[in-house]
Design a protein around this motif. Structure first.
Motif, mmCIF file in Angstrom:
data_model
loop_
_atom_site.group_PDB
_atom_site.id
_atom_site.type_symbol
_atom_site.label_atom_id
_atom_site.label_comp_id
_atom_site.label_asym_id
_atom_site.label_seq_id
_atom_site.Cartn_x
_atom_site.Cartn_y
_atom_site.Cartn_z
ATOM 1 N N LYS A 217 25.842 21.663 -4.474
ATOM 2 C CA LYS A 217 27.163 21.245 -4.001
ATOM 3 C C LYS A 217 27.837 20.313 -5.012
ATOM 4 C CE LYS A 217 26.163 21.428 1.016
ATOM 5 N NZ LYS A 217 27.293 22.236 1.503
ATOM 6 N N ALA A 218 27.069 19.369 -5.553
ATOM 7 C CA ALA A 218 27.640 18.403 -6.492
ATOM 8 C C ALA A 218 28.130 19.091 -7.758
ATOM 9 C CB ALA A 218 26.609 17.330 -6.834
ATOM 10 N N LEU A 219 27.316 20.012 -8.300
ATOM 11 C CA LEU A 219 27.722 20.693 -9.524
ATOM 12 C C LEU A 219 28.879 21.650 -9.252
ATOM 13 C CD1 LEU A 219 27.315 21.061 -12.524
ATOM 14 C CD2 LEU A 219 25.509 22.731 -12.045
ATOM 15 N N LEU A 220 28.901 22.272 -8.085
ATOM 16 C CA LEU A 220 30.029 23.134 -7.729
ATOM 17 C C LEU A 220 31.300 22.313 -7.593
ATOM 18 C CD1 LEU A 220 31.188 25.866 -6.980
ATOM 19 C CD2 LEU A 220 30.355 25.532 -4.631
ATOM 20 N N ALA A 221 31.210 21.168 -6.929
ATOM 21 C CA ALA A 221 32.382 20.287 -6.811
ATOM 22 C C ALA A 221 32.854 19.821 -8.183
ATOM 23 C CB ALA A 221 32.040 19.089 -5.931
ATOM 24 N N ALA A 233 37.571 20.578 -4.835
ATOM 25 C CA ALA A 233 36.634 19.572 -5.333
ATOM 26 C C ALA A 233 36.414 18.476 -4.303
ATOM 27 C CB ALA A 233 37.167 18.971 -6.635
ATOM 28 N N GLU A 234 37.497 17.952 -3.753
ATOM 29 C CA GLU A 234 37.367 16.881 -2.760
ATOM 30 C C GLU A 234 36.566 17.354 -1.550
ATOM 31 O OE1 GLU A 234 40.017 14.124 0.301
ATOM 32 O OE2 GLU A 234 41.055 15.344 -1.209
ATOM 33 N N ALA A 235 36.892 18.546 -1.058
ATOM 34 C CA ALA A 235 36.193 19.054 0.129
ATOM 35 C C ALA A 235 34.699 19.219 -0.132
ATOM 36 C CB ALA A 235 36.810 20.384 0.558
ATOM 37 N N LYS A 236 34.349 19.731 -1.296
ATOM 38 C CA LYS A 236 32.928 19.959 -1.592
ATOM 39 C C LYS A 236 32.200 18.631 -1.804
ATOM 40 C CE LYS A 236 31.398 23.352 -1.609
ATOM 41 N NZ LYS A 236 30.640 24.104 -0.559
#
Length: 508
Positions: A217-221, A233-236
């Protein structure tokens, strides 16, 4: 998960470059084949461990890891001033490198080593029928996370890179052209989305350090953030907000005492073990001054030292992250020596022997040490970084006061005075995050500052030309910087000579 591998077979492991067999300890080289290897759960674990191992450099060598890969990622940024008397990263730092520079090639080879191994795991593990579907899916998800991370580094560093998603044994099929960057970004998102769905929230202590759902999740965001997809980005990032916590002591992120701890989202794993391979790195040694038996290969830039000295507590002293980052002329500033047992040396005790007014103190700790080198982990994503990226995204989405709150969580941990709600406009907070909070909190950390400068230089939101910033921050040789050239690394000449379909990056 400490990186030791026995009984491992790969028919090939790299995209365009050869690979050392440093991690391989084959029990029967005559009878072990690709078909007989990928048959058990242990084989799958060995395969994914080898994929993690590539994070330590394509050849597993601590000098490649630091003096080639790290210097390539770090020395072009404004928080680093390299030692001009040492060759490591010297041409990159001065913006005079050519396409045959060794650092970018080692970075390229390291990323494609990880990608080649990940591709093999993704293809072979689903066929291991003695494993449960859940476990097969998890290991494939780990490989997709690692493949995504390596492509994230490549697309930010080189921009124009081949996108290879299949493990090839026929070397002629590895001669492929570069993909448009938008396709690489899309694949990173796809891999991380699929990985997120199958990775666990956590692991047992035996496997701690493997990629988790939170890491994906962090790397996707972060991937969304780099593409200025602010809402996504904010949502993730919010999906992992509160799922981690900051270490009470800032320095515990860098001294080996809180490895894979509450602030850790994802780390490169080192054990310090030398029984199979050298599981150490020289971060503890390379930045420390000659007067304390270090190599003194690089320093904090004058600009970042000045910026750190603005980071004050409510009583006017320096915050914990100032002392945790730099060794400087202050009564409270100390650095551990390399004696056994180690001692904390006050700055005043060695001031007359120093060639520079300040040195990086980060990572210069004696824990988990064998000789001058250490085996503690190197963070790639930690929760403080997540909070600052969440603040950046929220601010761009018009939630400036809430974003200030996220920034304050990071500041207060180090006893820096909190920013007052309503005290900064959207534009002011953006500049505060870019040019104070991130460099002061994350100075010299692996793959952080230079890629920040690159994304703000390429982006459309409050575009910040890299050359202007480097000149404003008095980066040595900033006048040599050519915006449409040095924002990318050159495609390594070795690779172009091997693969005629590759096109060199602009102006190299």
């Amino acid at each position: 998960m400490k990186l030791k591998i026995t009984g491992l077979f790969f028919s090939a492991v790299l995209l365009f470059s050869g690979c050392s067999d440093k991690y391989l300890d084959l029990q029967d080289k005559q009878n072990l084949t690709e078909n007989t290897f990928w048959t058990t759960r242990q084989h799958a674990l060995q395969g994914i461990t080898a994929t993690y191992a590539a994070l330590q450099a394509h050849d597993g060598d601590k000098w490649t890891f630091f003096e080639q890969v790290y210097t390539t990622l770090a020395f072009k940024a404004d928080d680093i001033d390299n030692n001009k008397n040492e060759p490591y990263g010297k041409n990159l730092a001065a913006f005079v490198n050519s396409a045959d520079e060794s650092g970018p090639w080692n970075l390229w080879a390291t990323c494609y080593a990880g990608i080649g191994r990940a591709n093999q795991v993704i293809e072979k593990v689903p066929g291991i029928t003695v494993m449960t579907e859940t476990e097969r899916g998890q290991i494939v998800a780990e490989a997709k996370f690692l493949r995504a991370y390596n492509y994230f580094v490549l697309v930010n560093g080189f921009e124009n890179v081949p996108l290879v998603l299949k493990f090839e044994k026929d070397l002629t099929k590895l001669q492929v052209p570069q993909a448009p960057p938008v396709e690489v970004w899309a694949q990173i998102e796809k891999d991380l989305t699929e990985a997120e769905g199958l990775l666990p929230e956590s692991y047992s202590s035996e496997y701690k350090g493997r990629a988790t759902k939170g890491a994906a999740k962090a790397l996707l965001a972060k991937t969304y953030l780099y593409q200025e997809k602010w809402a996504q980005a904010e949502a993730k990032f919010r999906e992992i907000y509160g799922k981690y916590s900051l270490n009470a002591n800032y320095v515990d992120n860098f001294n080996g005492t809180k490895e894979n701890g509450p602030e850790s989202v994802f780390e490169i794993q080192f054990s310090g073990d030398r029984s199979v391979s050298d599981e150490r790195h020289p971060f503890n040694f390379e930045g420390r001054p000659y007067a304390l038996d270090g190599w003194e290969i690089f320093y904090p830039s004058d600009w970042v030292v000045t910026e750190m000295k603005k980071d004050k507590t409510s009583d006017g002293g320096y915050s914990d992250r100032v002392y945790g980052n730099i060794f400087f002329d202050d009564p409270k500033s100390t650095m551990w020596d390399l004696n056994t047992p180690a001692n904390q040396i006050p700055y005043a005790d060695v001031a007359s022997s120093l060639s520079r007014p300040a040195y990086y103190n980060k990572y210069a700790y004696p824990n988990d040490r064998s000789g001058a080198y250490v085996g503690y982990n190197i963070s790639l994503i930690r929760y403080a970084d997540v909070l600052l990226m969440l603040a950046e995204a929220a601010n761009e989405n018009g939630k400036t006061d809430e974003a200030i709150g996220f920034v304050n969580e990071v500041r207060v941990r180090s006893h820096a005075t909190a920013l007052a709600t309503g005290s900064l406009s959207k534009d002011q907070l953006r500049q505060q995050i870019r040019n104070h909070e991130r460099p002061v909190e994350l100075a010299m950390e692996f793959g952080i500052r230079w890629f920040d400068l690159v994304r703000w230089g390429r982006g459309n939101t409050a575009k910040q030309p890299v050359k202007t910033l480097l000149q404003d921050h008095a980066k040595p040789f900033a006048g040599n910087y050519v915006e449409e050239k040095h924002i990318r690394y050159p495609i390594p000449l070795k690779e172009i000579n091997t693969n005629p379909l590759l096109k060199q990056n602009n102006l190299y």
